[in-house]
Design a protein around this motif. Structure first.
Motif, short mmCIF file in Angstrom:
data_model
loop_
_atom_site.label_atom_id
_atom_site.label_comp_id
_atom_site.label_asym_id
_atom_site.label_seq_id
_atom_site.Cartn_x
_atom_site.Cartn_y
_atom_site.Cartn_z
N GLY A 1 0.89 -1.33 -0.12
CA GLY A 1 0.03 -0.02 0.07
C GLY A 1 0.94 1.18 -0.03
O GLY A 1 1.88 1.09 0.34
N GLY A 2 0.36 2.24 -0.48
CA GLY A 2 0.99 3.50 -0.70
C GLY A 2 0.47 4.54 -1.04
O GLY A 2 -0.51 4.78 -1.58
N LEU A 3 0.92 5.80 -0.51
CA LEU A 3 0.32 7.23 -0.98
C LEU A 3 1.49 8.07 -1.60
O LEU A 3 2.79 7.85 -1.29
N SER A 4 0.82 8.74 -2.40
CA SER A 4 1.95 9.64 -3.26
C SER A 4 1.34 11.09 -3.10
O SER A 4 0.30 11.26 -3.15
N LEU A 5 2.23 12.01 -3.22
CA LEU A 5 2.06 13.52 -3.31
C LEU A 5 2.94 14.18 -4.42
O LEU A 5 4.17 14.00 -4.16
N GLY A 6 2.41 14.94 -5.20
CA GLY A 6 3.49 15.48 -6.20
C GLY A 6 2.85 16.79 -6.61
O GLY A 6 1.77 17.09 -6.26
N VAL A 7 3.76 17.56 -7.20
CA VAL A 7 3.39 18.72 -7.65
C VAL A 7 3.73 18.83 -9.03
O VAL A 7 4.80 18.33 -9.65
N TYR A 8 3.09 19.72 -10.07
CA TYR A 8 3.46 19.77 -11.47
C TYR A 8 3.12 21.06 -11.94
O TYR A 8 2.47 21.87 -11.36
N GLY A 9 3.66 21.40 -13.15
CA GLY A 9 3.34 22.53 -13.73
C GLY A 9 3.90 22.60 -15.25
O GLY A 9 4.69 21.78 -15.75
N ALA A 10 3.29 23.56 -15.80
CA ALA A 10 3.64 23.67 -17.27
C ALA A 10 3.29 25.09 -17.85
O ALA A 10 2.26 25.85 -17.25
N GLY A 11 4.00 25.65 -18.72
CA GLY A 11 3.85 26.96 -19.12
C GLY A 11 4.36 27.19 -20.52
O GLY A 11 5.32 26.51 -21.17
N TYR A 12 3.97 28.31 -21.22
CA TYR A 12 4.57 28.30 -22.57
C TYR A 12 6.01 29.24 -22.51
O TYR A 12 5.92 30.30 -21.95
N LEU A 13 7.07 28.85 -23.10
CA LEU A 13 8.03 29.79 -23.03
C LEU A 13 8.20 30.60 -24.21
O LEU A 13 8.76 31.84 -24.14
N ALA A 14 7.76 30.20 -25.28
CA ALA A 14 7.55 30.78 -26.64
C ALA A 14 6.34 30.38 -27.36
O ALA A 14 5.69 29.40 -26.63
N GLN A 15 5.87 30.86 -28.58
CA GLN A 15 4.93 30.50 -29.00
C GLN A 15 4.78 28.80 -29.18
O GLN A 15 3.75 28.29 -29.13
N ASN A 16 5.66 28.24 -29.77
CA ASN A 16 5.50 26.70 -30.07
C ASN A 16 6.69 26.02 -29.09
O ASN A 16 7.01 24.75 -29.15
N LEU A 17 6.83 26.63 -27.97
CA LEU A 17 7.83 25.86 -26.97
C LEU A 17 7.23 25.80 -25.33
O LEU A 17 6.86 26.80 -24.95
N ILE A 18 6.88 24.70 -25.14
CA ILE A 18 6.30 24.46 -23.68
C ILE A 18 7.02 23.75 -22.74
O ILE A 18 7.72 22.94 -22.99
N LEU A 19 7.50 24.34 -21.46
CA LEU A 19 8.09 23.70 -20.31
C LEU A 19 7.28 22.95 -19.58
O LEU A 19 6.31 23.73 -18.85
N GLY A 20 7.50 21.91 -19.06
CA GLY A 20 6.52 21.08 -18.02
C GLY A 20 7.49 20.48 -17.16
O GLY A 20 8.46 19.99 -17.51
N GLY A 21 6.76 20.07 -15.98
CA GLY A 21 7.84 19.28 -14.92
C GLY A 21 6.84 18.59 -13.90
O GLY A 21 5.67 19.23 -13.46
#
Length: 71
Positions: free
Chosen positions: A48-68
């Motif tokens: 059994g287990g629990l997990s917790l995480g954070v994430y995000g994404a955003g446009y750096l330029a018109q056709n470039l997205i950074l996510g993590g």
């Protein structure tokens, strides 16, 4: 001889948009499972287990997205 496995997972996402070009959120998850082994080594594995995480994404330029994502 072999193994029989059962597993259940659930994940909930809480997401928020930051302006027109970015979003972020939290992920909460839980897992339970059991494996029954029928080989020369006989037994049951419970987990059994629990997990917790954070994430995000955003446009750096018109056709470039950074996510993590971090757990």
């Amino acid at each position: 001889m072999g193994a029989t496995k059962g597993q259940f997972n659930v994940t909930m996402l809480l997401e928020r948009q930051f302006g027109a070009n970015a979003l972020g959120g939290f992920a909460l998850g839980a897992e339970v499972g059991r494996t029954r082994v029928d080989t020369s080594l006989d037994g049951t594995i419970d987990r059994g287990g629990l997990s917790l995480g954070v994430y995000g994404a955003g446009y750096l330029a018109q056709n470039l997205i950074l996510g993590g994502y971090a757990v």
